[in-house]
Write a protein that holds these residues in place. Structure first.
Motif, PDB file in Angstrom:
ATOM      1  N   HIS A  83       0.837  -1.213   0.000  1.00  0.00           N
ATOM      2  CA  HIS A  83       0.000   0.000   0.000  1.00  0.00           C
ATOM      3  C   HIS A  83       0.864   1.253   0.000  1.00  0.00           C
ATOM      4  CE1 HIS A  83       0.872   0.907   4.331  1.00  0.00           C
ATOM      5  NE2 HIS A  83       1.173  -0.366   4.318  1.00  0.00           N
ATOM      6  N   ASP A  94       6.991   2.239   5.052  1.00  0.00           N
ATOM      7  CA  ASP A  94       5.871   1.338   5.315  1.00  0.00           C
ATOM      8  C   ASP A  94       4.992   1.242   4.071  1.00  0.00           C
ATOM      9  OD1 ASP A  94       3.593   0.023   6.190  1.00  0.00           O
ATOM     10  OD2 ASP A  94       2.975   1.591   7.589  1.00  0.00           O
ATOM     11  N   GLY A  95       4.817   0.051   3.555  1.00  0.00           N
ATOM     12  CA  GLY A  95       3.977  -0.146   2.374  1.00  0.00           C
ATOM     13  C   GLY A  95       4.694   0.181   1.078  1.00  0.00           C
ATOM     14  N   GLU A 128      -4.925   0.456   3.275  1.00  0.00           N
ATOM     15  CA  GLU A 128      -4.413  -0.531   4.225  1.00  0.00           C
ATOM     16  C   GLU A 128      -4.525   0.047   5.636  1.00  0.00           C
ATOM     17  OE1 GLU A 128      -1.612  -2.784   6.713  1.00  0.00           O
ATOM     18  OE2 GLU A 128      -1.505  -0.672   6.277  1.00  0.00           O
ATOM     19  N   GLU A 129      -4.283   1.346   5.736  1.00  0.00           N
ATOM     20  CA  GLU A 129      -4.314   1.991   7.061  1.00  0.00           C
ATOM     21  C   GLU A 129      -5.759   2.325   7.451  1.00  0.00           C
ATOM     22  OE1 GLU A 129      -1.764   1.971   8.764  1.00  0.00           O
ATOM     23  OE2 GLU A 129       0.007   2.111   7.481  1.00  0.00           O
ATOM     24  N   HIS A 193       7.828  -6.083   2.852  1.00  0.00           N
ATOM     25  CA  HIS A 193       7.440  -5.048   3.817  1.00  0.00           C
ATOM     26  C   HIS A 193       8.563  -4.848   4.828  1.00  0.00           C
ATOM     27  CE1 HIS A 193       4.748  -2.698   6.386  1.00  0.00           C
ATOM     28  NE2 HIS A 193       3.864  -2.746   5.411  1.00  0.00           N
ATOM     29  N   GLN A 196       8.737  -3.509  10.936  1.00  0.00           N
ATOM     30  CA  GLN A 196       7.976  -2.725  11.929  1.00  0.00           C
ATOM     31  C   GLN A 196       8.136  -3.305  13.328  1.00  0.00           C
ATOM     32  OE1 GLN A 196       4.126  -2.823   9.605  1.00  0.00           O
ATOM     33  NE2 GLN A 196       4.335  -0.603   9.720  1.00  0.00           N
ATOM     34  N   HIS A 362      -1.306  -6.937   7.697  1.00  0.00           N
ATOM     35  CA  HIS A 362      -1.033  -6.408   6.362  1.00  0.00           C
ATOM     36  C   HIS A 362      -2.103  -6.943   5.431  1.00  0.00           C
ATOM     37  CE1 HIS A 362       2.920  -5.189   7.790  1.00  0.00           C
ATOM     38  NE2 HIS A 362       2.989  -6.352   8.407  1.00  0.00           N
TER      39      HIS A 362
HETATM   40 ZN    ZN Z   1       2.181  -1.334   5.884  1.00  0.00          ZN
END
Ligand code: ZN
Length: 413
Positions: A83, A94-95, A128-129, A193, A196, A362
């Motif tokens: 994403h 991120d993404g 996604e968020e 990815h 995290q 995810h």
């Molecule tokens: Zn992500």
């Protein structure tokens, strides 16, 4: 096939350029679904896909598909993707690493002379968020049939705008019923990815191969008490919505720490009160609570404990409680053979790797409902994510893209 070469300098430039497309002051990245920045980000990604010779289409919720045709169009394609939407005050990896990295993986495979049997398709997932609608992975939930189209259409943001209005304004006009994909329409799905989390960095390991994704759930609680003047309303008989909410937040902590599983985590990440004036008793509170676990049983037991505590707290304080389970999802178990394929590639290339659990969720969590999946994790500094100082080095990204490219090539034949 010639050896694969990843053009990491070009990829890093593209990551930096996408990071400059933000609603906030750079280096802060904020790209909320269907905001101006999100729409400009989508155009940027589509331009790169066109330049890479990929065929573009989008579905009714704005999931974007970019396809490299295979030699045998009868075979189900192999998919990859992630994403580009970003929560407020986020970073640039991120993404994005899984989207721009996938484009680079395809470019590298093309340049090496590889000609896949199956098509390779990049998917850029919508939302996604959970920032806009309080629920994450809207695009992949619809694709996999986990979220019903009518329910999705009715989702509303904080300003009362529905997903249906917003997606049409963004130019995605088809019927939401058409988004769902049949089971096994892809031979495999692999998402690159950033981890995290800190494990890969701690262990100085280049690649994590995801075997399981923890089961997430979200509760929304609306508390309605009685407001009043902070001076004129005496303490006995107050029905303060904030105090009830504060007790609930502590009950969340108690429920997850006492669950008996070290993997149970709970976070009251949203806590808004009204009217929000220093001289006024809070009459309303909105809480959004995230509870996750690798095991469904302990996660669900914690949910029940939180809901029971909230009822008791609100009754005792004379506050009206409305609870909504926004999502209660199962964990995803990745495909063992696909995990082994990626592990073999790492072994063959002499790249350090380990199998792991993803505690963040995810789009793969939902893609796992319709096809074989795994994820490739790369380290991020200090395990930091969802912050502007999120960082992964070009070398770490290069390794991840290399392993992704090889995994896609193997899966696509
Ligand atoms: Zn992500």
């Amino acid at each position: 096939m010639n050896p694969l070469t990843i053009d990491i300098r070009r990829l890093q430039r593209e990551i930096d350029e996408l990071a400059s497309i933000t609603e906030a002051e750079p280096p802060v990245v904020t790209r909320v679904l269907f905001s101006g920045a999100d729409l400009r980000g989508r155009e940027f990604v589509k331009k790169l896909c066109r330049e890479a010779g990929l065929t573009l289409r989008a579905d009714a919720v704005g999931n974007i598909f970019a396809r490299w045709e295979g030699a045998n169009e009868k075979l189900p394609p192999v998919a990859t993707g992630s994403h580009i939407d970003a929560i407020p005050n986020a970073g640039k990896y991120d993404g994005v690493v899984g989207v721009l990295g996938a484009i680079e993986a395809i470019r590298a495979l093309k340049k090496s002379g590889h000609r896949p049997q199956r098509a390779i398709e990049l998917i850029v997932f919508t939302a996604e968020e959970p920032t806009r609608f309080g629920i994450g992975c809207v695009g992949s939930r619809l694709l996999s049939g986990v979220l019903a189209p009518q329910k999705a259409a009715a989702l509303r943001d904080r300003d009362g705008k529905s997903l249906d209005e917003l997606r049409r304004d963004a130019g995605y006009t088809g019927s939401l019923d058409s988004v769902r994909l049949p089971k096994n329409c892809y031979a495999a799905f692999v998402e690159l990815h950033i981890e995290q989390g800190p494990i890969l960095e701690w262990e100085n390991t280049a690649i994590g191969i995801v075997e399981k994704i923890a089961a997430p759930s979200t509760l929304r609680m609306e508390l309605t008490g009685v407001g009043g003047h902070a001076g004129g309303t005496l303490m006995p008989g107050r029905r303060d919505a904030l105090l009830a909410g504060a007790e609930i937040a502590l009950a969340v902590e108690r429920a997850v720490t006492g669950s008996g599983s070290p993997d149970t985590v709970g976070t009251t990440g949203v806590f808004r009160i009204e009217p929000g004036a220093v001289n006024s008793v809070p009459c309303r509170a909105l809480l959004e609570i995230d509870v996750r676990d690798t095991k469904v049983a302990t996660r669900d037991a914690a949910l029940v404990q939180i809901e029971t505590a909230a009822v008791e707290i609100c009754q005792r304080r004379g506050v009206v409680l409305e609870t909504d389970r926004l999502n209660v999802d199962p964990p995803a178990v990745c495909d063992a053979a696909l995990v082994e394929t990626t592990a073999d590639i790492c072994r063959h290339l002499g790249v350090s790797h380990r199998k792991m659990i993803s505690r963040a969720y995810h789009d793969t969590l939902f893609m796992a409902q319709i096809c074989s999946c795994t994820m490739i994790f790369i380290p991020c500094r200090g395990g930091v994510s969802h912050r502007p100082d999120e960082f992964t080095s070009p070398e770490q990204i290069e390794t991840g893209v290399h392993i992704l490219a090889q995994t896609l090539a193997q899966a696509a034949g």
